[in-house]
Scaffold this active site. Structure first.
Site, PDB file in Angstrom:
ATOM      1  N   ASP A   8       0.880  -1.175   0.000  1.00  0.00           N
ATOM      2  CA  ASP A   8       0.000   0.000   0.000  1.00  0.00           C
ATOM      3  C   ASP A   8       0.911   1.216   0.000  1.00  0.00           C
ATOM      4  OD1 ASP A   8      -1.647   2.124   0.528  1.00  0.00           O
ATOM      5  OD2 ASP A   8      -2.413   1.377   2.441  1.00  0.00           O
ATOM      6  N   LYS A  69       2.747  11.316  -3.458  1.00  0.00           N
ATOM      7  CA  LYS A  69       1.690  10.675  -4.240  1.00  0.00           C
ATOM      8  C   LYS A  69       0.801  11.701  -4.951  1.00  0.00           C
ATOM      9  CE  LYS A  69      -1.670   6.948  -3.563  1.00  0.00           C
ATOM     10  NZ  LYS A  69      -2.200   6.068  -2.506  1.00  0.00           N
ATOM     11  N   GLU A 167      -7.253   0.614  -4.461  1.00  0.00           N
ATOM     12  CA  GLU A 167      -7.264   0.526  -3.003  1.00  0.00           C
ATOM     13  C   GLU A 167      -8.602   0.062  -2.420  1.00  0.00           C
ATOM     14  OE1 GLU A 167      -5.590   4.347  -2.280  1.00  0.00           O
ATOM     15  OE2 GLU A 167      -3.630   3.628  -2.892  1.00  0.00           O
ATOM     16  N   ASP A 189     -13.358   5.044   0.933  1.00  0.00           N
ATOM     17  CA  ASP A 189     -11.917   5.078   1.222  1.00  0.00           C
ATOM     18  C   ASP A 189     -11.421   6.526   1.210  1.00  0.00           C
ATOM     19  OD1 ASP A 189      -9.186   4.868   1.318  1.00  0.00           O
ATOM     20  OD2 ASP A 189      -9.001   3.476  -0.360  1.00  0.00           O
TER      21      ASP A 189
END
Lengths: 606, 237
Positions: A8, A69, A167, A189
């Site tokens: 992850d 990210k 994810e 999420d």
């Protein structure tokens, strides 16, 4: 087949997990913590990643990278609005953001690769084997460029990325494995930098994604900024001071805002403290949960529209949802839980650790790919429509959003002028009518044999693979010949650039490994030297003179080897010293045994 | 840039008898070679019904369709081919992509019918695609009313009158939509029955053409009605 780990790669934290006899487990570091902060620091003494790098956020903010990210697969123009929040210098080259650190520039995939390498190292130390294959998770709403950038990061880190997995769907795998539920679930999420919603149908081991939606630029970071901005304003008016001019204090403020947010998930009020520059004291302020909630209500609100769109695309209403699963650290906020509950009309499921569930799911997917788990299958979708630019700058859709992947579409192309030798194709991703409003993925020129207009027939196949990544092939229908296409990505590294980065990274890796081995050897030599000196002083009198002399000689030989850079020399001298000192350690052992027995006798007597 | 022309290509019915790409033994539409157990590419000539192992019928039980899709997904999905050769991986990828398209097409009754009409094309090529004159008139008039309503003051007397008219029209069109869906369902049943009888005489051929023609007509009219209803819903809620 070699082991595949699940990773992850998060905005704030990253984790690596593996499958241990049918149960996914997160791999802890030496300190027992499972999360590696996604922070990279270029210090004068080399590269630091994770917790150690996080310490440098305050000490050297201009050389410490966090939230990388947010920049993956982006151009500078995409992130213009938030540049002020980042203390490091950003530039652009070939449509890709570059970060300037210590006079060198790095692309986001290179920075991400440093985090991936740290996870790789962690897994290798824990599992005691080489790790070369991985499944890496990305936000479901990541576009092609962002996925490709993630894959590039894996390559640069020396990992074969066998699958890019979304994810929320990864989370659903971990959830499904644990809860054995059937039915329709919504995975909400909300992470550090991104928001995703996925609606899935779970039936007999099949995890079918019905629809997905989200925002790749919405997360806990935005909540922290809101708190930081509030304090910034208050400090400005109270002290006539712009903290924005002090990068280290800005970082401290950002971290304090994050900590306060986290505390307010459990407490109703908390105290924020910020040190002011130039000895101007400190600023403190109380923040209540109510205040925080009204401060960020609109951010939470922005997650709800994607939820409604996803439901609509799935052809469902909230009554059809059997369970809502919460993923990502930001779902710990009571306001988030309340709003989700209001929208779906049911209590969300939060028995899973929202920080770890994505990594665990990636490990499950890794196990499916390696042939370990055979009863589970994930059928995911492409989050955005794929199309090409047609006449008048309009996007013509080839593969609509929420199409199950792998998916393909074929288009026939021809020419409009006699003897024309090429057709330009512009590939787009997005939901807008006009080409210019959508994301440009790539451009390429189709080679066409010079023939009268309309005669050539070139069939182009657009294939979105199971990673959600596009592949384009072309075939001349007249000759049946396949044509290779060089696609130039609009916002990505070129293949040669990635190759160069892999090479560089291997070079660094060798240096890294070499220096780590040297450090370890020196440490080992140091403890052997200390132990031997101790033995000599305690038991030197127990062995003959020549043994003592030989040991002394071996000690000085090792001590001088330890000063050098030759790992093998150090190890050889260590072995020699151990050999030479054997009589000494034997004598010491005998002596202590004897004493032990004597002591016993003595105690028996008294 | 050139206007891309939509891909045509004949969609043939019969299943290709061919050779296994790997061991050259004969395979007849099976997904895996009986001899070497290698996955076989779904032939370009295979239609979506065959791809999902279903007869070419318009009434499909969604549960059966889903079960077939899941079963074949387990057979083809690239996740299960990572340890296999590159050739097998490529076939699995193509097969899975085709299977996904097949499922998406057949899952929706309208897309399913459109697809079948394409498959059966030839005899029905001459079907007109413009709406019948009366529907056309009606839609044009409605468009004018819509424009007038959008431009005018909603709270005025005229605005209220226009709105009432649009609401009435919307009701009528929605009823018409429902009628079309009903008729389509009936045609589906008739078509399936005709296929089940398997007759090939002149009467059966005429019946077949009539059904295809009527379905084409309804499908295209349905699109016009659907678009105008969407416009109405958007404007008056």
């Amino acid at each position: 087949m070699a082991r595949i780990v699940g990773i992850d790669l998060g905005t704030t934290n990253s984790l690596v997990a593996y499958m241990d006899k049918g149960v996914p487990r997160v791999i802890p570091g030496a300190d027992g913590r499972t999360m590696v902060p996604s922070v990279v620091a270029m210090t004068d003494h080399g590269l630091l990643v994770g917790d150690e790098a996080k310490d440098h956020l305050l000490r050297s903010p201009d050389r410490t990278v966090y939230s990388i990210k947010r920049f993956m697969g982006k151009s500078l123009a995409d992130v213009q609005g938030e540049l002020a929040y980042f203390p490091y210098t950003l530039t652009e080259q070939g449509g890709v953001i570059r970060i300037k650190l210590n006079g060198k520039t790095y692309s986001p995939p290179q920075i991400s690769a440093m985090i991936l390498k740290e996870l790789k190292r962690r897994a290798e130390a824990y599992l005691e084997e080489d790790i070369t294959k991985a499944v890496i998770t990305v936000p479901a709403y990541f576009n092609d460029s962002q996925r490709q950038a993630t894959k590039d990061a894996g390559l640069i880190a020396g990992l074969e990325v066998l699958r890019i997995i979304n994810e929320p769907t990864a989370a659903s795998l971990a959830y499904g494995l644990q809860e054995k539920t059937q039915g329709t679930i919504a995975v909400y999420d909300f992470g550090g930098g991104t928001f995703d919603i996925s609606i899935l149908k779970l039936k007999q081991g099949i995890f079918e994604v019905l629809a997905t939606n989200g925002d790749t630029h919405l997360g806990g970071d935005d909540i922290d900024r809101r708190i930081a901005d509030l304090l910034l304003d208050e400090i400005r008016s109270a002290y006539d001071l712009d903290l924005g001019l002090y990068p280290d204090h800005m970082q401290a403020l950002r971290l304090e805002a994050e900590r306060a947010k986290i505390r307010l998930s459990d407490e109703l009020k908390t105290l924020l403290t910020v040190e002011l520059p130039d000895g101007r004291g400190r600023f403190t302020r109380e923040l209540t949960r109510d205040q925080l909630e009204s401060l960020v209500a609109d951010i939470i609100e922005r997650t709800l529209a994607p939820c409604r769109s996803a439901l609509k695309d799935a052809g469902l209403t909230t009554e059809h949802i059997d369970e809502v699963v919460l993923v990502g650290g930001s779902t710990r906020m009571p306001l988030v839980r309340r709003r989700v509950q209001e929208l779906f009309g049911k209590q969300p499921h939060c028995h899973l650790n929202p920080d770890e569930v994505v990594a665990l799911g990636a490990a499950v997917q890794a196990d499916i790919l390696s042939g370990g788990t055979t009863d589970m299958l994930l059928l995911d979708v492409t989050p955005l429509s794929l199309g090409i630019e047609t006449m008048g700058g309009v996007m013509s859709c080839l593969i609509p959003r929420n199409t199950t992947i792998p998916a393909n579409a074929k288009e026939m192309f021809t020419t409009y002028a006699d003897g024309q030798t090429g057709v330009d194709i512009h590939i787009l991703q997005g939901e807008r009518e006009l080409a210019k409003d959508n994301r440009s993925l790539a451009r390429f020129r189709l080679k066409v044999p010079p023939l009268p207009a309309g005669v050539p027939r070139i069939e182009v196949t657009f294939l979105i693979d199971a990673n959600g990544i596009l592949h384009v092939t072309a075939k001349d229908m007249r000759t049946g010949r396949q044509q290779s296409i060089e696609v130039k990505p609009s916002y990505g590294l070129s293949e040669t650039e990635v190759e160069r980065m892999i090479e560089e990274s291997f070079k660094f890796a060798k240096e890294d490994v070499a220096s780590r081995k040297l450090i370890e050897a020196r440490l080992d030599a140091g403890s052997l030297l200390t132990a031997t000196e101790k033995s000599l002083s305690e038991g030197g009198h127990l062995v003959p003179d020549d043994v003592r002399t030989a040991v002394r000689a071996a000690v000085s030989a090792l001590a001088s080897a330890k000063e050098g850079d030759d790992v093998r020399a150090i190890r050889t001298r260590m072995a020699e010293l151990e050999q030479t000192a054997k009589p000494l350690s034997v004598a010491l052992m005998d002596d202590s045994l004897k004493r032990g027995l004597e002591g016993k006798k003595l105690s028996d007597v008294t | 840039m050139n206007q891309p022309t939509p891909s045509g290509g004949s969609r043939n019915v019969q299943m290709a008898r061919s050779m296994c790409w790997h061991c050259q033994s004969e395979v007849a539409g099976e997904y895996f070679c009986e001899r070497c157990v290698k996955v076989q590419p779904v032939s370009k000539e295979t239609d979506y019904f065959t791809c999902l192992g279903l007869p070419r019928r318009l009434t499909i039980d969604p549960a059966v369709l889903e079960a077939k899709y899941y079963e074949r997904s387990r057979a083809f999905h690239p996740d299960f081919y990572l340890n296999k050769t590159e050739a097998e991986q490529a076939i699995s990828l193509d097969n899975a992509a085709t299977l996904n398209t097949a499922y998406r097409t057949l899952r929706d009754p309208v897309q399913r019918a459109e697809y079948l009409l394409d498959l059966e094309a030839g005899s029905v090529k001459t079907i007109r695609t413009s709406p019948p004159a009366d529907l056309f008139e009606e839609i044009l008039e409605l468009q004018d009313t819509l424009d007038a309503y959008r431009a005018g003051d909603h709270s005025s007397e005229t605005g209220r009158r226009l709105r009432a008219r649009l609401e009435a029209e919307r009701g009528a069109l929605e009823r018409r939509q429902a009628e079309m869906e009903d008729e389509l369902q009936k045609l589906f049943v008739e078509w399936d029955a005709l296929q089940d009888r398997g007759e090939a005489d002149g009467h059966a051929r005429m019946e077949r053409d009539r059904l295809l023609r009527r379905m084409r007509e309804i499908l295209s009219n349905r699109t016009y009605v659907k678009n105008i209803v969407n416009d109405l819903v958007e404007t008056i809620g």
